[in-house]
Design a protein around this motif. Structure first.
Motif, PDB file in Angstrom:
ATOM      1  N   SER A  78      19.037  35.881   3.016  1.00  0.00           N
ATOM      2  CA  SER A  78      18.471  34.599   4.241  1.00  0.00           C
ATOM      3  C   SER A  78      19.109  33.636   4.959  1.00  0.00           C
ATOM      4  O   SER A  78      18.362  33.330   5.359  1.00  0.00           O
ATOM      5  N   THR A  79      20.377  33.790   5.169  1.00  0.00           N
ATOM      6  CA  THR A  79      21.038  32.935   6.590  1.00  0.00           C
ATOM      7  C   THR A  79      20.525  34.058   7.913  1.00  0.00           C
ATOM      8  O   THR A  79      19.606  33.552   8.312  1.00  0.00           O
ATOM      9  N   CYS A  81      17.433  35.094   7.625  1.00  0.00           N
ATOM     10  CA  CYS A  81      15.558  35.346   8.109  1.00  0.00           C
ATOM     11  C   CYS A  81      14.983  33.941   8.661  1.00  0.00           C
ATOM     12  O   CYS A  81      14.607  33.478   9.033  1.00  0.00           O
ATOM     13  N   ALA A  82      16.837  32.881   8.214  1.00  0.00           N
ATOM     14  CA  ALA A  82      15.969  31.218   7.957  1.00  0.00           C
ATOM     15  C   ALA A  82      16.064  30.962   9.417  1.00  0.00           C
ATOM     16  O   ALA A  82      15.070  30.009   9.532  1.00  0.00           O
ATOM     17  N   PRO A  83      16.288  31.177  10.946  1.00  0.00           N
ATOM     18  CA  PRO A  83      16.417  31.171  11.965  1.00  0.00           C
ATOM     19  C   PRO A  83      14.381  31.132  12.449  1.00  0.00           C
ATOM     20  O   PRO A  83      14.189  30.375  12.570  1.00  0.00           O
ATOM     21  N   TYR A  84      14.282  32.881  12.060  1.00  0.00           N
ATOM     22  CA  TYR A  84      12.404  32.850  12.172  1.00  0.00           C
ATOM     23  C   TYR A  84      11.890  32.359  11.226  1.00  0.00           C
ATOM     24  O   TYR A  84      10.607  32.053  11.045  1.00  0.00           O
ATOM     25  N   LEU A  85      12.309  32.158   9.977  1.00  0.00           N
ATOM     26  CA  LEU A  85      11.211  30.969   8.909  1.00  0.00           C
ATOM     27  C   LEU A  85      11.369  29.452   9.284  1.00  0.00           C
ATOM     28  O   LEU A  85      10.306  29.398   9.889  1.00  0.00           O
ATOM     29  N   THR A  86      12.002  29.013   9.892  1.00  0.00           N
ATOM     30  CA  THR A  86      12.092  27.474  10.834  1.00  0.00           C
ATOM     31  C   THR A  86      11.291  27.625  11.974  1.00  0.00           C
ATOM     32  O   THR A  86      10.606  26.840  12.161  1.00  0.00           O
ATOM     33  N   ALA A  87      10.767  29.021  12.742  1.00  0.00           N
ATOM     34  CA  ALA A  87      10.552  28.589  13.978  1.00  0.00           C
ATOM     35  C   ALA A  87       8.859  29.477  14.306  1.00  0.00           C
ATOM     36  O   ALA A  87       8.416  29.224  14.675  1.00  0.00           O
ATOM     37  N   GLY A  88       8.899  29.757  12.351  1.00  0.00           N
ATOM     38  CA  GLY A  88       7.261  29.771  12.155  1.00  0.00           C
ATOM     39  C   GLY A  88       7.331  31.418  12.283  1.00  0.00           C
ATOM     40  O   GLY A  88       5.872  31.824  12.449  1.00  0.00           O
ATOM     41  N   ARG A  89       7.939  32.406  12.423  1.00  0.00           N
ATOM     42  CA  ARG A  89       8.006  33.725  13.389  1.00  0.00           C
ATOM     43  C   ARG A  89       8.061  34.453  11.857  1.00  0.00           C
ATOM     44  O   ARG A  89       7.230  35.919  11.927  1.00  0.00           O
TER      45      ARG A  89
END
Length: 144
Positions: A78-79, A81-89
């Motif tokens: 998840s660490t 994945c976090a930037p992708y999830l935050t950016a909505g990608r």
């Protein structure tokens, strides 16, 4: 470990049970020593058999980029994945997260002299971890 895919795919997969979604989605495997898909599925009691052959890549960034492009779904820390999830990608269909006890470790030869460049890296990392720990709420649990 988190199960992630492109937002449109996540919306489609969220409408069905997770086991059914696993049968129809192309799985993006990160090749290496630790099979994230296997750990994730075993931890959640799921079967990974499916209709599509998997896509195999050599690192998490490639897997997440492929997932963001809609080429399939990935299971990654998840660490990562976090930037992708935050950016909505990327999005996660449901709450399909499995906590693992795997960790990264940075080690060095203890017999290196104090002026060795590796010590500067270790010192910098320790300071970064201290700063992050002091900024985090006390009840924050470690990321999976």
């Amino acid at each position: 470990l988190s199960f992630v895919c492109a937002p449109a795919m996540a919306s489609e997969l969220s409408a069905m049970p997770l086991q059914a979604a696993l049968r129809i989605v192309r799985k993006i495997y990160i090749q290496g020593r630790h099979n994230g898909w296997q750990r994730w599925a075993k931890g959640l009691g799921l079967d990974l058999s499916g209709d599509l052959p998997p896509l195999k890549v050599d690192n998490a960034v490639t897997a997440l980029e492929n997932a963001a492009q809609g080429l399939g779904a990935a299971v990654a820390y998840s660490t990562y994945c976090a930037p992708y999830l935050t950016a909505g990608r990327l999005a996660s269909p449901g709450a399909a997260v499995f906590r693992t006890d795997l960790r990264h470790a940075l080690t060095g030869a203890p017999n290196q002299p104090p002026w060795h460049p590796a010590h500067r890296l270790f010192d910098w990392l320790k300071e970064e971890f201290r700063a992050e720990a002091s900024a985090a709420p006390a009840d924050r649990s470690p990321a999976p």
